[in-house]
Write a protein that holds these residues in place. Structure first.
Motif, PDB file in Angstrom:
ATOM      1  N   ASP A  38      20.966  27.083 -19.453  1.00 27.56           N
ATOM      2  CA  ASP A  38      20.811  26.013 -18.404  1.00 27.56           C
ATOM      3  C   ASP A  38      20.372  26.358 -17.101  1.00 27.56           C
ATOM      4  N   LEU A  39      20.964  27.496 -16.440  1.00 30.55           N
ATOM      5  CA  LEU A  39      20.646  27.961 -15.136  1.00 30.55           C
ATOM      6  C   LEU A  39      19.736  29.142 -15.286  1.00 30.55           C
ATOM      7  N   GLY A  40      19.432  29.748 -16.520  1.00 30.34           N
ATOM      8  CA  GLY A  40      18.488  31.034 -16.463  1.00 30.34           C
ATOM      9  C   GLY A  40      19.261  32.172 -15.583  1.00 30.34           C
ATOM     10  N   TYR A  41      18.494  32.981 -15.495  1.00 25.41           N
ATOM     11  CA  TYR A  41      18.761  34.240 -14.803  1.00 25.41           C
ATOM     12  C   TYR A  41      18.073  34.367 -13.745  1.00 25.41           C
ATOM     13  N   SER A  42      18.717  34.436 -12.519  1.00 27.16           N
ATOM     14  CA  SER A  42      18.058  34.328 -11.002  1.00 27.16           C
ATOM     15  C   SER A  42      18.094  35.708 -10.246  1.00 27.16           C
ATOM     16  N   VAL A  43      16.975  36.200  -9.676  1.00 23.40           N
ATOM     17  CA  VAL A  43      17.015  37.315  -8.819  1.00 23.40           C
ATOM     18  C   VAL A  43      16.498  36.856  -7.383  1.00 23.40           C
ATOM     19  N   GLY A  44      17.206  37.297  -6.580  1.00 22.03           N
ATOM     20  CA  GLY A  44      16.916  36.794  -5.156  1.00 22.03           C
ATOM     21  C   GLY A  44      16.611  38.099  -4.370  1.00 22.03           C
ATOM     22  N   ARG A  45      15.682  37.912  -3.138  1.00 17.75           N
ATOM     23  CA  ARG A  45      15.313  38.978  -2.165  1.00 17.75           C
ATOM     24  C   ARG A  45      15.117  38.089  -0.900  1.00 17.75           C
ATOM     25  N   TRP A  46      15.309  38.903   0.284  1.00 21.74           N
ATOM     26  CA  TRP A  46      14.933  38.323   1.585  1.00 21.74           C
ATOM     27  C   TRP A  46      13.730  38.958   1.879  1.00 21.74           C
ATOM     28  N   MET A  47      12.750  38.034   2.356  1.00 21.35           N
ATOM     29  CA  MET A  47      11.510  38.285   2.711  1.00 21.35           C
ATOM     30  C   MET A  47      11.478  37.986   4.543  1.00 21.35           C
ATOM     31  N   GLY A  48      11.826  38.732   5.405  1.00 24.67           N
ATOM     32  CA  GLY A  48      12.139  38.312   6.711  1.00 24.67           C
ATOM     33  C   GLY A  48      13.340  37.281   6.724  1.00 24.67           C
ATOM     34  N   ASP A  49      13.018  36.123   7.088  1.00 24.76           N
ATOM     35  CA  ASP A  49      13.931  35.084   7.312  1.00 24.76           C
ATOM     36  C   ASP A  49      14.041  34.141   5.976  1.00 24.76           C
ATOM     37  N   VAL A  50      13.179  34.437   4.990  1.00 18.00           N
ATOM     38  CA  VAL A  50      13.088  33.588   4.070  1.00 18.00           C
ATOM     39  C   VAL A  50      13.936  34.267   2.849  1.00 18.00           C
ATOM     40  N   LEU A  51      15.002  33.553   2.223  1.00 24.46           N
ATOM     41  CA  LEU A  51      15.326  33.858   0.988  1.00 24.46           C
ATOM     42  C   LEU A  51      14.475  33.219  -0.308  1.00 24.46           C
ATOM     43  N   VAL A  76      10.911  29.331 -12.294  1.00 24.04           N
ATOM     44  CA  VAL A  76      11.096  28.774 -11.112  1.00 24.04           C
ATOM     45  C   VAL A  76      11.337  29.704  -9.969  1.00 24.04           C
ATOM     46  N   THR A  77      10.375  29.306  -8.718  1.00 28.54           N
ATOM     47  CA  THR A  77      10.738  30.080  -7.577  1.00 28.54           C
ATOM     48  C   THR A  77      11.108  29.097  -6.446  1.00 28.54           C
ATOM     49  N   GLU A  78      12.189  29.568  -5.791  1.00 26.92           N
ATOM     50  CA  GLU A  78      12.770  28.765  -4.817  1.00 26.92           C
ATOM     51  C   GLU A  78      12.572  29.558  -3.336  1.00 26.92           C
ATOM     52  N   ARG A  79      12.264  29.157  -2.345  1.00 23.29           N
ATOM     53  CA  ARG A  79      11.997  29.616  -1.138  1.00 23.29           C
ATOM     54  C   ARG A  79      13.143  28.814  -0.177  1.00 23.29           C
ATOM     55  N   TYR A  80      14.080  29.513   0.590  1.00 23.50           N
ATOM     56  CA  TYR A  80      14.750  28.797   1.451  1.00 23.50           C
ATOM     57  C   TYR A  80      14.664  29.589   2.949  1.00 23.50           C
ATOM     58  N   TRP A  81      14.757  28.555   4.022  1.00 26.84           N
ATOM     59  CA  TRP A  81      14.479  28.979   5.175  1.00 26.84           C
ATOM     60  C   TRP A  81      15.097  27.828   6.289  1.00 26.84           C
ATOM     61  N   ARG A  82      15.310  28.402   7.377  1.00 32.67           N
ATOM     62  CA  ARG A  82      15.413  27.429   8.449  1.00 32.67           C
ATOM     63  C   ARG A  82      14.319  27.467   9.587  1.00 32.67           C
ATOM     64  N   GLU A  83      14.003  26.310  10.064  1.00 38.45           N
ATOM     65  CA  GLU A  83      13.031  26.349  10.779  1.00 38.45           C
ATOM     66  C   GLU A  83      13.521  27.048  12.425  1.00 38.45           C
ATOM     67  N   PRO A  84      12.742  27.547  13.395  1.00 40.38           N
ATOM     68  CA  PRO A  84      13.302  28.239  14.514  1.00 40.38           C
ATOM     69  C   PRO A  84      14.230  27.021  15.332  1.00 40.38           C
ATOM     70  N   GLY A  85      15.174  27.323  15.724  1.00 42.88           N
ATOM     71  CA  GLY A  85      16.113  26.517  16.644  1.00 42.88           C
ATOM     72  C   GLY A  85      16.855  25.246  15.701  1.00 42.88           C
ATOM     73  N   GLN A  86      16.643  25.604  14.323  1.00 39.36           N
ATOM     74  CA  GLN A  86      17.226  24.174  13.666  1.00 39.36           C
ATOM     75  C   GLN A  86      18.161  24.797  12.698  1.00 39.36           C
ATOM     76  N   ASN A  87      19.428  23.972  12.339  1.00 34.98           N
ATOM     77  CA  ASN A  87      20.241  24.303  11.332  1.00 34.98           C
ATOM     78  C   ASN A  87      19.971  23.904   9.857  1.00 34.98           C
ATOM     79  N   ASP A  88      19.165  22.766   9.775  1.00 33.28           N
ATOM     80  CA  ASP A  88      18.861  22.308   8.462  1.00 33.28           C
ATOM     81  C   ASP A  88      18.038  23.330   7.327  1.00 33.28           C
ATOM     82  N   LEU A  89      18.461  23.299   6.277  1.00 35.01           N
ATOM     83  CA  LEU A  89      17.840  24.218   5.428  1.00 35.01           C
ATOM     84  C   LEU A  89      16.610  23.612   4.678  1.00 35.01           C
TER      85      LEU A  89
END
Length: 146
Positions: A38-51, A76-89
């Protein structure tokens, strides 16, 4: 959701369904006979400030709001980041699935920073398998117990 960092991996805990994902941060590819789950196999990496997280080996099913089918060939590709000066993801989600779509399906979401919140146990009532109608008498009995 809650993100926990450990050596070589990230753990993401979601309240819904008491789901815990393990994200390989070393870059280890799945073995050739890796099972589809159901969750598959996930590999992550940091590209600058983006997960960036790439997930394969998922069981067929439905993603997003319950209306988007996903085959076993989906990625499925997910990209997570915070805008400068913000805490929301921020989240950008891309679904590549040649079985169901002729082009990449994209969507976004924002997770509001709430450090005082806790991921609570998901105590949900099961109505049985998805492909069979619920037992109404049993549902009435469970509601009466509440």
């Amino acid at each position: 959701m809650e993100i926990l960092e450990q050596v070589g991996e990230l753990m993401i805990r979601y309240e819904r369904g008491n789901t815990v994902r393990s994200i390989d941060m070393i870059g280890t590819p799945p073995v050739a006979n890796h099972p589809h789950t159901d969750l598959g196999y996930s590999v992550g990496r940091w590209m600058g400030d983006v997960l960036t997280i790439e997930t394969t080996h998922m069981s067929s099913g439905i993603v997003t709001d319950g209306t988007r089918p996903l085959s076993r060939e989906g990625r499925v590709t997910e990209r997570y980041w915070r805008e400068p000066g913000q805490n929301d993801l921020q989240l950008e989600l891309e679904i590549d699935d040649p079985v169901n779509y002729t082009r990449t399906f994209k969507m976004g979401r924002e997770f509001v920073w709430a450090p005082e919140e806790q991921v609570l146990p998901w105590e949900c009532v099961s109505l049985g398998p998805k492909d069979t109608p619920p037992d109404i008498d049993e549902l009435v009995r469970m509601l009466e117990e509440l």
